[in-house]
Design a protein around this motif. Structure first.
Motif, PDB file in Angstrom:
ATOM      1  N   TYR A 270       0.842  -1.212  -0.014  1.00 43.07           N
ATOM      2  CA  TYR A 270       0.209  -0.090  -0.052  1.00 43.07           C
ATOM      3  C   TYR A 270       0.908   1.217  -0.094  1.00 43.07           C
ATOM      4  O   TYR A 270       0.583   2.077  -0.641  1.00 43.07           O
ATOM      5  CB  TYR A 270      -1.034   0.163   1.169  1.00 43.07           C
ATOM      6  CG  TYR A 270      -1.620   1.215   1.404  1.00 43.07           C
ATOM      7  CD1 TYR A 270      -2.762   1.743   0.754  1.00 43.07           C
ATOM      8  CD2 TYR A 270      -1.133   2.273   2.299  1.00 43.07           C
ATOM      9  CE1 TYR A 270      -3.440   2.600   0.906  1.00 43.07           C
ATOM     10  CE2 TYR A 270      -1.777   3.454   2.622  1.00 43.07           C
ATOM     11  CZ  TYR A 270      -2.772   3.668   1.800  1.00 43.07           C
ATOM     12  OH  TYR A 270      -3.577   4.787   1.794  1.00 43.07           O
ATOM     13  N   TYR A 271       1.818   1.170   0.832  1.00 39.05           N
ATOM     14  CA  TYR A 271       2.839   2.449   0.846  1.00 39.05           C
ATOM     15  C   TYR A 271       3.528   2.643  -0.437  1.00 39.05           C
ATOM     16  O   TYR A 271       3.866   3.674  -0.864  1.00 39.05           O
ATOM     17  CB  TYR A 271       3.729   2.377   2.090  1.00 39.05           C
ATOM     18  CG  TYR A 271       4.847   3.356   2.056  1.00 39.05           C
ATOM     19  CD1 TYR A 271       6.074   3.095   1.881  1.00 39.05           C
ATOM     20  CD2 TYR A 271       4.370   4.924   2.438  1.00 39.05           C
ATOM     21  CE1 TYR A 271       7.222   4.186   1.830  1.00 39.05           C
ATOM     22  CE2 TYR A 271       5.430   5.732   2.516  1.00 39.05           C
ATOM     23  CZ  TYR A 271       6.805   5.360   2.309  1.00 39.05           C
ATOM     24  OH  TYR A 271       7.493   6.368   2.545  1.00 39.05           O
ATOM     25  N   SER A 273       2.661   1.909  -3.351  1.00 33.86           N
ATOM     26  CA  SER A 273       1.692   2.026  -4.388  1.00 33.86           C
ATOM     27  C   SER A 273       1.244   3.566  -4.220  1.00 33.86           C
ATOM     28  O   SER A 273       1.225   4.295  -5.279  1.00 33.86           O
ATOM     29  CB  SER A 273       0.301   1.431  -4.309  1.00 33.86           C
ATOM     30  OG  SER A 273       0.637  -0.227  -4.709  1.00 33.86           O
ATOM     31  N   LYS A 274       1.109   4.108  -2.900  1.00 34.74           N
ATOM     32  CA  LYS A 274       0.962   5.444  -2.792  1.00 34.74           C
ATOM     33  C   LYS A 274       2.115   6.188  -2.964  1.00 34.74           C
ATOM     34  O   LYS A 274       1.925   7.366  -3.692  1.00 34.74           O
ATOM     35  CB  LYS A 274       0.666   5.516  -1.208  1.00 34.74           C
ATOM     36  CG  LYS A 274       0.097   7.081  -0.834  1.00 34.74           C
ATOM     37  CD  LYS A 274      -0.090   6.935   0.613  1.00 34.74           C
ATOM     38  CE  LYS A 274      -0.617   8.241   1.231  1.00 34.74           C
ATOM     39  NZ  LYS A 274       0.645   9.277   1.092  1.00 34.74           N
ATOM     40  N   LEU A 275       3.206   5.926  -2.770  1.00 33.41           N
ATOM     41  CA  LEU A 275       4.384   6.646  -3.152  1.00 33.41           C
ATOM     42  C   LEU A 275       4.649   6.675  -4.463  1.00 33.41           C
ATOM     43  O   LEU A 275       4.979   7.826  -5.037  1.00 33.41           O
ATOM     44  CB  LEU A 275       5.579   6.175  -2.496  1.00 33.41           C
ATOM     45  CG  LEU A 275       6.898   7.036  -2.398  1.00 33.41           C
ATOM     46  CD1 LEU A 275       6.833   8.330  -1.843  1.00 33.41           C
ATOM     47  CD2 LEU A 275       8.043   6.012  -1.699  1.00 33.41           C
ATOM     48  N   LYS A 277       2.599   6.233  -7.025  1.00 33.31           N
ATOM     49  CA  LYS A 277       1.438   7.332  -7.683  1.00 33.31           C
ATOM     50  C   LYS A 277       1.953   8.850  -7.374  1.00 33.31           C
ATOM     51  O   LYS A 277       1.752   9.491  -8.295  1.00 33.31           O
ATOM     52  CB  LYS A 277       0.145   7.294  -7.089  1.00 33.31           C
ATOM     53  CG  LYS A 277      -0.915   7.795  -8.050  1.00 33.31           C
ATOM     54  CD  LYS A 277      -2.368   7.377  -7.508  1.00 33.31           C
ATOM     55  CE  LYS A 277      -3.360   8.114  -8.454  1.00 33.31           C
ATOM     56  NZ  LYS A 277      -4.735   7.814  -8.122  1.00 33.31           N
ATOM     57  N   GLU A 278       2.337   9.066  -6.254  1.00 29.12           N
ATOM     58  CA  GLU A 278       2.816  10.424  -6.049  1.00 29.12           C
ATOM     59  C   GLU A 278       3.941  10.948  -7.057  1.00 29.12           C
ATOM     60  O   GLU A 278       3.901  12.029  -7.522  1.00 29.12           O
ATOM     61  CB  GLU A 278       3.198  10.674  -4.342  1.00 29.12           C
ATOM     62  CG  GLU A 278       2.249  10.680  -3.550  1.00 29.12           C
ATOM     63  CD  GLU A 278       2.790  10.563  -2.160  1.00 29.12           C
ATOM     64  OE1 GLU A 278       3.921  10.785  -1.946  1.00 29.12           O
ATOM     65  OE2 GLU A 278       1.943  10.503  -1.095  1.00 29.12           O
ATOM     66  N   LYS A 279       5.195   9.837  -7.206  1.00 32.55           N
ATOM     67  CA  LYS A 279       6.242  10.422  -7.989  1.00 32.55           C
ATOM     68  C   LYS A 279       5.875  10.126  -9.402  1.00 32.55           C
ATOM     69  O   LYS A 279       6.536  10.935 -10.253  1.00 32.55           O
ATOM     70  CB  LYS A 279       7.287   9.453  -7.512  1.00 32.55           C
ATOM     71  CG  LYS A 279       7.699   9.675  -6.066  1.00 32.55           C
ATOM     72  CD  LYS A 279       8.429  10.909  -5.808  1.00 32.55           C
ATOM     73  CE  LYS A 279       8.783  10.820  -4.414  1.00 32.55           C
ATOM     74  NZ  LYS A 279       9.333  12.271  -4.167  1.00 32.55           N
ATOM     75  N   SER A 283      -0.731   4.911 -10.517  1.00 36.23           N
ATOM     76  CA  SER A 283      -0.458   3.804  -9.632  1.00 36.23           C
ATOM     77  C   SER A 283       0.505   2.687 -10.309  1.00 36.23           C
ATOM     78  O   SER A 283       0.578   2.761 -11.587  1.00 36.23           O
ATOM     79  CB  SER A 283      -1.621   2.908  -9.308  1.00 36.23           C
ATOM     80  OG  SER A 283      -2.360   2.480 -10.427  1.00 36.23           O
TER      81      SER A 283
END
Length: 299
Positions: A270-271, A273-275, A277-279, A283
């Motif tokens: 989860y972390y 995938s979240k990171l 997507k941010e970068k 996703s």
């Protein structure tokens, strides 16, 4: 050096490129010679007593000789050979070669959103208009290429020259950044070694504290020196490397996103995938689908 200057017309297409050149040239001013020459175009002419204000940026490189420079943001200072003078739109300034030595100067004038962004991001500022870069073959080579290209004015030359100006600005910035570390023993080798450790150990569990310890420097010094030298904090540098490695791993449809997160030592899928997507803006699953086809997207 053959004295030359040229003032250039620009189209709306040239201006929309992001950077466009307005003038360029080179001059050899002999000792005792009047400066600027009376042949200097009226719209750019100035004298030492009054100075001038331009509506453009200029890069002036003093390849030989010495003189004086002063601007609204910089007190009057001596200028030696190997100095870049930066002029900013709306900024009063004046400069002149020494009557004893004269000087050799190259310059290019330009405008555009690219430079405005560099100034806004504080890569260059009017308070640091005098940059001591030393005698640089690379800078002279770029300026001479700009001059030669503008002499010919072939179709499409403006974007070509604008790219050379961006290269020139990058060269100047790089030399200045490297010069900041001249008095710090081994700084460059330490930072370069750290980069190697990051890249070769990207699959390992590592912390910035461990790397500083391996390099025999304090954590506080390493974090500060790395950011000053590279422009990015070491933790963010490592994360960016991991994201780039993840993009490569996503090309293998047999490797799940959970496995990639585990292999790169993220705390959870989860972390990761979240990171990611941010970068990357999408996703991991979307990136895999967009770039490589659907493949295996299970977490």
């Amino acid at each position: 050096m053959t004295n030359f200057y040229k003032y250039l017309p620009t189209s709306s297409g040239d201006e929309s490129w992001g950077l466009h050149v307005l003038n360029t040239g080179c001059n050899r001013i002999s000792s005792g010679e009047m400066y600027p020459s009376t042949q200097h175009p009226a719209h750019h002419y100035f004298n030492w007593n009054k100075g001038r204000i331009l509506d453009e940026y200029q890069i002036i490189y003093i390849a030989k000789g010495e003189g004086l420079f002063e601007s609204e943001g910089c007190k009057q200072q001596k200028v030696n050979e190997g100095t870049v003078l930066l002029l900013f739109p709306g900024e009063w300034h004046r400069f002149k070669p020494s009557k004893q030595t004269g000087w050799d100067e190259y310059w290019v004038g330009y405008k555009g959103a690219i430079m405005e962004n560099l100034v806004r991001q504080r890569f260059f500022c009017a308070q640091k208009a005098i940059l001591h870069v030393g005698i640089s073959e690379g800078i002279i080579d770029l300026l001479e290429k700009i001059i030669e290209t503008t002499k010919k004015e072939k179709t499409g030359y403006q974007p070509l020259v604008s790219g050379a100006i961006v290269h020139l600005l990058g060269e100047i910035h790089s030399i200045i950044k490297q010069g900041e570390f001249e008095t710090e023993d081994n700084t460059e080798s330490i930072i370069n070694k750290a980069r190697v450790i990051f890249r070769t150990g990207i699959d390992d569990e590592m912390t910035i504290e461990n790397i500083a310890e391996e390099l025999n420097v304090s954590y506080a010094w390493f974090r500060k020196a790395f950011k000053m030298y590279t422009g990015i904090a070491p933790h963010q540098y490592l994360l960016q490397l991991k994201i780039e490695k993840a993009k490569i791993l996503l090309g293998d449809p047999s490797t799940s996103i959970k496995e990639i997160a585990f292999n790169l030592n993220f705390n959870s899928a989860y972390y990761f995938s979240k990171l990611f997507k941010e970068k990357a803006g999408v996703s991991p699953a979307q990136f895999r689908n967009n770039k490589y086809g659907k493949g295996k997207q299970n977490g």
